[in-house]
Design an enzyme around this catalytic site. Sequence first.
Site, mmCIF file in Angstrom:
data_model
loop_
_atom_site.group_PDB
_atom_site.id
_atom_site.type_symbol
_atom_site.label_atom_id
_atom_site.label_comp_id
_atom_site.label_asym_id
_atom_site.label_seq_id
_atom_site.Cartn_x
_atom_site.Cartn_y
_atom_site.Cartn_z
ATOM 1 N N CYS A 243 0.837 -1.203 0.000
ATOM 2 C CA CYS A 243 0.000 0.000 0.000
ATOM 3 C C CYS A 243 0.875 1.257 0.000
ATOM 4 O O CYS A 243 1.564 1.532 -0.969
ATOM 5 C CB CYS A 243 -0.980 -0.039 1.169
ATOM 6 S SG CYS A 243 -2.399 1.060 0.958
ATOM 7 N N HIS A 325 -3.886 -4.974 -0.102
ATOM 8 C CA HIS A 325 -3.501 -5.620 1.152
ATOM 9 C C HIS A 325 -3.579 -7.138 0.997
ATOM 10 O O HIS A 325 -4.658 -7.720 1.140
ATOM 11 C CB HIS A 325 -4.397 -5.157 2.296
ATOM 12 C CG HIS A 325 -4.072 -3.790 2.793
ATOM 13 N ND1 HIS A 325 -3.235 -3.564 3.865
ATOM 14 C CD2 HIS A 325 -4.448 -2.570 2.348
ATOM 15 C CE1 HIS A 325 -3.119 -2.260 4.071
ATOM 16 N NE2 HIS A 325 -3.843 -1.628 3.158
ATOM 17 N N GLU A 327 -2.735 -9.400 2.978
ATOM 18 C CA GLU A 327 -3.135 -10.062 4.227
ATOM 19 C C GLU A 327 -4.640 -9.993 4.467
ATOM 20 O O GLU A 327 -5.149 -10.620 5.403
ATOM 21 C CB GLU A 327 -2.386 -9.431 5.403
ATOM 22 C CG GLU A 327 -2.926 -8.094 5.875
ATOM 23 C CD GLU A 327 -2.616 -6.925 4.960
ATOM 24 O OE1 GLU A 327 -3.145 -5.841 5.211
ATOM 25 O OE2 GLU A 327 -1.846 -7.090 3.994
#
Length: 358
Positions: A243, A325, A327
């Site tokens: 990001c 992202h 994750e």
Amino acid sequence: MTAAYVALEGGHVIEGRGRASGTARGELVFTTAYSGYEESLTDPSYEEQILTFSYPLIGNYGVREERFESDRVHPRAVLAKELTDDVAEWLSSEGVPAVDHLDTREVVTDIRDSGAMKCGIAVGEDVTEEDALAELEACKTMSEHTEIGAQVTVDEPTVHGDENDGETVALIDCGAKGSIIDSLVARNATVHVLPHEADVDSVEAIDPDVLFISNGPGDPANYEGAIDLVEAFVEDTPVAGICLGQQIVAEALGGTTEKMTFGHRGVNQPVLDLESGRVVMTTQNHGYTVAEPGEHLKVTQVNVNDDTPEGIDGIEYDVLTRQYHPEANPGPEDTLDFFDDVLAMADAHDQRAVPADD
């Protein structure tokens, strides 16, 4: 009913129902996610912003601390069609003003048409429209928050997974989500989390296999310390970023970044891998993007909706970054293999660095 006023850039004031009292100001943004409100509210990337939930009911499965991405709520205020009592009480305990009974479809449409905008909030028994307008008047743009990194970074270095025997990661904390650290530790990495203005000596003392630049809020150009670290280590150490981290890496290696109209925020952003042709769904939360990667980097993935860069690799350097992202938390887990790729890049770099036997 507790009074609540939302003053938008341009002077338009919306009245709603106050659920958590206080005054606030920040950049008004929205998320399209229909779940994961706990993760969104504790994501440091929302620092100095006012978060509007486009999904109408927020709080329908309670509030559980184990889902938090950090130790506090980061948006300056929260807007929703309807907030449950659990969420309203949580925000009140955090000192974060909250307003519901709003037509959030109209708010989101305003943001899409006009872009992310300054906003002022006033909630309380005796507040007036003028209180919200006063907050709006004092509101800064995101680029003017030059010290925003200091608001979200660790005070002192921390170590996670110190009994692991895998790769050593120096994670520069510009507002890192906890699940990024968890994802690396789960892959047997030892993660040293350093403040966003850590110096070269602090990183060298760790002797990392990877320099990892985290997500975070604000304008990447304001993270001069992290930019300097990328410049200092990229020739000899693999570099990764998520990001804001992707934007910082681009800034450090001759690329440019720019402010987006209203950013990407939600859990259903489609991303195309240019080599494989595979499209994955991703979680995103950012208001800036890489405009040009520069001569040392190449774009490997793009957003299907607007062609902005979503993945960047190094040309002559070991660099691997993602705008989304991987994750998730909240969101789809289509891209968790990014962490495997980062650690594999580090391992391959280590193998090349080992001198051949005589």
